[in-house]
Design an enzyme around this catalytic site. Structure first.
Site, mmCIF file in Angstrom:
data_model
loop_
_atom_site.group_PDB
_atom_site.id
_atom_site.type_symbol
_atom_site.label_atom_id
_atom_site.label_comp_id
_atom_site.label_asym_id
_atom_site.label_seq_id
_atom_site.Cartn_x
_atom_site.Cartn_y
_atom_site.Cartn_z
ATOM 1 N N HIS A 114 -7.728 -5.028 0.372
ATOM 2 C CA HIS A 114 -6.512 -4.223 0.475
ATOM 3 C C HIS A 114 -5.556 -4.759 1.541
ATOM 4 C CE1 HIS A 114 -4.262 -0.651 -0.500
ATOM 5 N NE2 HIS A 114 -4.157 -0.314 0.773
ATOM 6 N N SER A 129 0.818 -1.219 0.000
ATOM 7 C CA SER A 129 0.000 0.000 0.000
ATOM 8 C C SER A 129 0.849 1.266 0.000
ATOM 9 C CB SER A 129 -0.947 -0.045 1.191
ATOM 10 O OG SER A 129 -1.817 1.043 1.137
#
Ligand SMILES: *[C@@H]1O[C@H](CO)[C@@H](O)[C@H](O)[C@H]1NC(C)=O
Ligand SMILES: *[C@@H]1O[C@H](CO)[C@@H](O)[C@H](O)[C@H]1NC(C)=O
Ligand SMILES: *[C@@H]1O[C@H](CO)[C@@H](O)[C@H](O)[C@H]1NC(C)=O
Ligand SMILES: *[C@@H]1O[C@H](CO)[C@@H](O)[C@H](O)[C@H]1NC(C)=O
Ligand SMILES: *[C@@H]1O[C@H](CO)[C@@H](O)[C@H](O)[C@H]1NC(C)=O
Ligand SMILES: *[C@@H]1O[C@H](CO)[C@@H](O)[C@H](O)[C@H]1NC(C)=O
Length: 404
Positions: A379, A176
């Site tokens: 995610h 990320s």
């Protein structure tokens, strides 16, 4: 949306405070409350604490697992391939360890003979210190976003590791915003391409305009109100590591609590729902390490990236941009300067780094060595999913074998 936000705030305020009666009995998972060092040493892995200082004074810690008890060094000075890992927004080194030695990448890589280093970005739990600025006083400490992580944190940490291990390059693994820092660094300072042999990026948060997170439009439309409110309240740090979040989580998110599913859904608000891949028993281990803190500006920058669809530096507004960058618009990062062989992973359930956006990034990279779309990953699943080893890490091990 508004309803959920209000409900969240009211719940946390009404029930979050106060003492935790019977708290000890509810610790069903023995890793709850163990900090990074205790978590690592509990499984007999060697833990090393290192620290380095950035050009702009931030004191950063780096955690190292130099080898595994299952794979002891043959000789005193054996050189193992160095892996440097950088976690995402609100995460620190704990993200690579919290599911334990069976499933966490930090342990698994040590088992496979790598020398594992885990960085901690400025402002997070283990890097919340500065040579002159006080994080608890005023806003100066918190005047940063991922720009500074790419410009100062990542290069100084890589240089520290290379110097310490006396090696020529590291393999980078990012998740990320850790990946965002990687792309920001290499776009601006291409000489770092020579210090990184290979990069593997999970759910890189570089382009965000396709993000499906349903809360983002609401936050985006109200960003100015949010900025003013936080500024008036003197809040510069968002979701720091706090005993209060940890206690609240212990009270409401343990395996006996009827509210556990609400906790799970709150976690899904960030990275996307992934019910069959989320291990609810881990919630209190997660809240031992996460959230680890972030600056308000990091969130504003993330929202700008979502809003503009551009991977560029922080937008201060035309006047201040002119002063800082010499142009009314912030400069764009040029990812075609990233020549490190780079492999990307995207999750089909990811609400932030959408498959479309990760694919777009992959196409812009001059030395992309592949992209894998993993349908069942959200995610954050890339660090803690139940099946993350067969679905993701097994292929990571193959890529590492092939390129290092
Ligand atoms: C922060 O860094 C200073 C040195 O600049 C040190 O004296 C202090 O103990 C550190 N604080 C924490 C909480 O680590
Ligand atoms: C490099 O490492 C050596 C010892 O390992 C240390 O003495 C030296 O200060 C380091 N240099 C930098 C620039 O960190
Ligand atoms: C958290 O819980 C512990 C153990 O019950 C208690 O000692 C501590 O005061 C609590 N902290 C906060 C901030 O609620
Ligand atoms: C969930 O986590 C707990 C605690 O680490 C572990 O005992 C359990 O096996 C995990 N469940 C699954 C399905 O992986
Ligand atoms: C981006 O970098 C590439 C490779 O160095 C270069 O060819 C290109 O002109 C750059 N683009 C911009 C907009 O500066
Ligand atoms: C992915 O999830 C779907 C259900 O959403 C399930 O049917 C499928 O078996 C899962 N695939 C893997 C590889 O786990």
């Amino acid at each position: 949306m508004k309803y959920y936000f209000t409900l969240l705030i009211v719940t946390v305020y009404l029930f979050g405070r106060g003492d935790i009666r019977g708290y000890e009995d509810r610790i069903l998972n023995e890793n709850v409350g163990l900090n990074t060092e205790s978590l690592v040493t509990k499984y007999n892995y060697p833990f090393e604490y290192h620290s380095t200082i950035t050009e702009d004074g931030y004191i950063l810690s780096i955690h190292r697992i130099s080898h595994s008890p299952k794979n002891l060094p043959n000789q005193e000075n054996e050189r193992r391939p160095v892996i440097f890992m950088l976690s995402g927004l609100w995460c620190n080194s704990g993200a690579w360890l919290l599911t334990g030695p069976e499933k966490s990448l930090g342990f698994l890589l040590a088992d496979r003979g790598y020398d594992v280093w885990m960085g901690n970005n400025r402002g997070t739990t283990h890097s919340r210190n500065h040579t002159t600025l006080n994080p608890d006083k005023g806003s100066a400490f918190w005047d940063f976003s991922f720009d500074e992580m790419g410009a100062y944190d990542l290069p100084v940490m890589i240089d520290y590791v290379l110097n310490y291990t006396n090696q020529e390059y590291v393999t980078f693994i990012g998740h990320s915003q850790g990946s965002t820092a990687f792309f920001a660094l290499l776009s601006e300072r291409p000489e770092y391409n020579d210090k990184i042999k290979l990069a593997i990026n999970f759910a890189p948060a570089v382009y965000l305009s396709s993000a499906q997170n349903p809360y983002l439009p609401y936050v985006n439309n109200n960003i100015n109100k949010i900025k003013i409110t936080l500024k008036l309240m003197g809040i510069h740090e968002i979701l720091p590591m706090s005993p209060w979040i940890f206690n609240t989580s212990n009270k409401f998110c343990n395996d006996d609590a009827i509210t556990q599913d609400i906790c799970m859904e709150l976690i899904f608000m960030f990275g996307g729902p992934s019910h069959d891949q989320f291990n609810k028993t881990l919630i209190n281990v997660i809240t031992t390490h996460i959230p680890a803190g972030a600056s308000a500006r990091q969130i504003y920058h993330l929202m700008q990236t979502y809003d503009t669809g551009l991977f560029r530096k922080y937008d201060f507004g035309k006047r201040k941009n002119n002063k800082i960058y010499g142009t009314p618009e912030p400069p764009t990062y040029n990812v075609s300067k990233v020549t490190v062989p780079t492999f990307l992973y995207a999750g089909g359930r990811d609400w932030m780094a959408d498959v479309k956006d990760v694919t777009k990034l992959s196409k812009e990279l001059p030395n992309s060595i592949g992209i894998q779309i993993v349908d069942n990953m959200s995610h954050i699943d890339f660090v803690w999913a139940i099946d993350v080893v067969p679905l993701v890490y097994e292929s990571v091990f193959e890529i590492l074998e092939k390129y290092t």
